[in-house]
Design a protein around this motif. Structure first.
Motif, mmCIF file in Angstrom:
data_model
loop_
_atom_site.group_PDB
_atom_site.id
_atom_site.type_symbol
_atom_site.label_atom_id
_atom_site.label_comp_id
_atom_site.label_asym_id
_atom_site.label_seq_id
_atom_site.Cartn_x
_atom_site.Cartn_y
_atom_site.Cartn_z
ATOM 1 N N ALA A 50 -0.266 2.169 -3.541
ATOM 2 C CA ALA A 50 -0.949 1.311 -2.576
ATOM 3 C C ALA A 50 -0.017 0.761 -1.503
ATOM 4 N N VAL A 51 1.278 1.085 -1.588
ATOM 5 C CA VAL A 51 2.266 0.559 -0.637
ATOM 6 C C VAL A 51 2.794 1.696 0.237
ATOM 7 N N ARG A 56 4.217 6.128 5.238
ATOM 8 C CA ARG A 56 4.480 7.085 4.161
ATOM 9 C C ARG A 56 4.420 6.353 2.832
ATOM 10 N N SER A 57 3.727 6.946 1.851
ATOM 11 C CA SER A 57 3.563 6.309 0.552
ATOM 12 C C SER A 57 4.912 6.056 -0.110
ATOM 13 N N CYS A 58 5.078 4.863 -0.661
ATOM 14 C CA CYS A 58 6.302 4.489 -1.365
ATOM 15 C C CYS A 58 5.929 4.071 -2.779
ATOM 16 N N THR A 59 6.348 4.833 -3.789
ATOM 17 C CA THR A 59 5.963 4.557 -5.176
ATOM 18 C C THR A 59 7.147 4.147 -6.049
ATOM 19 N N ARG A 60 8.296 3.886 -5.436
ATOM 20 C CA ARG A 60 9.488 3.481 -6.184
ATOM 21 C C ARG A 60 9.766 1.992 -5.969
ATOM 22 N N PRO A 61 9.619 1.150 -7.003
ATOM 23 C CA PRO A 61 9.893 -0.283 -6.847
ATOM 24 C C PRO A 61 11.307 -0.564 -6.368
ATOM 25 N N ALA A 62 12.260 0.332 -6.674
ATOM 26 C CA ALA A 62 13.664 0.112 -6.300
ATOM 27 C C ALA A 62 13.988 0.647 -4.905
ATOM 28 N N PHE A 63 13.002 1.182 -4.189
ATOM 29 C CA PHE A 63 13.249 1.709 -2.844
ATOM 30 C C PHE A 63 13.810 0.605 -1.948
ATOM 31 N N GLU A 64 14.876 0.905 -1.197
ATOM 32 C CA GLU A 64 15.537 -0.105 -0.379
ATOM 33 C C GLU A 64 15.141 0.007 1.089
ATOM 34 N N LYS A 70 7.887 -0.856 9.000
ATOM 35 C CA LYS A 70 6.564 -1.451 8.856
ATOM 36 C C LYS A 70 6.083 -1.172 7.436
ATOM 37 N N VAL A 71 5.791 -2.235 6.706
ATOM 38 C CA VAL A 71 5.332 -2.114 5.322
ATOM 39 C C VAL A 71 3.867 -2.520 5.262
ATOM 40 N N SER A 72 3.022 -1.639 4.745
ATOM 41 C CA SER A 72 1.596 -1.949 4.625
ATOM 42 C C SER A 72 1.153 -1.807 3.177
ATOM 43 N N VAL A 73 0.196 -2.662 2.795
ATOM 44 C CA VAL A 73 -0.304 -2.681 1.419
ATOM 45 C C VAL A 73 -1.824 -2.641 1.446
ATOM 46 N N GLN A 74 -2.404 -1.643 0.765
ATOM 47 C CA GLN A 74 -3.859 -1.567 0.619
ATOM 48 C C GLN A 74 -4.222 -2.287 -0.673
ATOM 49 N N PHE A 75 -4.906 -3.418 -0.529
ATOM 50 C CA PHE A 75 -5.073 -4.316 -1.660
ATOM 51 C C PHE A 75 -6.538 -4.657 -1.884
ATOM 52 N N ASP A 76 -7.046 -4.304 -3.073
ATOM 53 C CA ASP A 76 -8.401 -4.664 -3.480
ATOM 54 C C ASP A 76 -8.278 -5.696 -4.592
ATOM 55 N N GLU A 77 -8.468 -6.980 -4.253
ATOM 56 C CA GLU A 77 -8.242 -8.047 -5.228
ATOM 57 C C GLU A 77 -9.119 -7.922 -6.467
#
Length: 316
Positions: A50-51, A56-64, A70-77
């Motif tokens: 979702a990030v 470009r999709s980023c699926t690594r929490p440790a990505f620096e 520009k960071v975007s988040v698709q969020f369905d609460e």
């Protein structure tokens, strides 16, 4: 309703780089109208796809994040804070569950049907919290909960050896040991003894599965992994298998197999046994027969300094 949050990362003299999970930990909470956004939830949000960083999709929490981005988040609460509650067991760590311990580490014999860490909903008991309770109760002088670090994970239904750190300064060394594969990881699995093409496994048989793996299910579906070419993002994986003995469990004839991992991909043993034609007992996701649980046990965690073993209940 899904919202799209957009944040700009602009490096400066104070913050030249930052991990994506730490960045979202700073930015997201003020945007969420309801529910608590824990570290584990942010990690799950990233892994779920979702990030995005620069679209470009980023699926690594440790990505620096190092450059202007520009960071975007698709969020369905509503979907994010809802999670079906499985039938977890009640469990408290006791002295008999501690396989090895020193000043920095503690190895626990994890039971099946108990999650390792907190999940999205934030209200399920888990092994990490149980270890914290155990250490805290043991030392009455502590005013605050003791530190317990999660170094690796086991699936909810998988039992056996799991390692936690007790000091933050041990995290780097242990993390590097896992990344460099200095830890030998062995599992015991119960799988069908006869494949669909008629091949039969017997004690002493050995085989190796060496494949590129990746997620094959959609983002909105339960996670399922399978064979994915390297050109499409597949990650190299390898497991050696040795048939130990014939076993009957829940009326099903099967074999106990020792699984030696060279890599640690998600669902690696489950996918590899399925691809070899011998799926795990209880692993319906990968073609195994229905059973009360997925019969997989973490039997050994070994490095130059320590060797910790656990015998699965289903072989006693």
């Amino acid at each position: 309703m899904t919202e799209n949050f957009v944040f700009d990362f602009i490096p400066d003299s104070k913050i030249k780089e930052i991990r994506i999970d730490e960045f979202l930990r700073e930015k997201l909470p003020g945007k969420i109208k309801e529910g608590e956004l824990s570290n584990s939830k942010i990690r799950r949000l990233i892994i779920s796809g979702a990030v995005y960083v620069n679209n470009r999709s980023c699926t690594r929490p440790a990505f620096e994040l190092r450059c202007k981005s520009k960071v975007s988040v698709q969020f369905d609460e509503q979907k994010f804070f809802y999670e079906k509650q499985p039938d977890d067991i009640k469990f408290e760590v006791s002295d008999s569950d501690v396989l090895f311990e020193n000043d920095s580490l503690i190895f626990i014999n994890k039971p099946a049907f108990f999650p390792v860490e907190q999940t999205i909903t934030g209200n399920r008991d888990n092994l990490h919290d149980a270890v914290v309770r155990y250490l805290w109760k043991r030392d009455e002088k502590l005013r605050n909960p003791p530190y317990v670090g999660i170094m690796h994970r086991l699936d909810r239904e998988t039992s056996g050896v799991i390692l936690f750190t007790k000091k933050r300064d041990a995290n780097k060394e242990i993390s590097e040991m896992f990344q460099s594969h200095d830890f030998i990881k062995e599992y015991v699995a119960l799988c069908v003894c006869k494949s669909k093409n008629g091949k039969v496994l017997k004690a002493g048989d050995s085989f190796t599965v060496e494949k590129f793996m990746g997620r094959v299910s959609g983002k909105s579906q339960a996670g399922k992994w399978g064979l994915v070419p390297e050109s499409r993002g597949g990650q190299y994986s390898k497991t050696d298998f040795l048939v130990m003995e014939k076993v009957v469990v829940e009326g099903i004839e099967c074999v106990a197999v020792k699984c030696s991992l060279y890599t640690g991909r998600t669902h690696q043993i489950r996918v590899h046994l399925s691809e070899a034609g011998f799926p795990l007992i209880g692993d319906e996701l990968y073609g195994g027969p229905k059973a009360k649980r997925i019969y997989l046990h973490s039997a050994k965690l070994q490095c130059e300094k320590w060797m910790v073993e656990s015998v699965p209940d289903f072989l006693k």
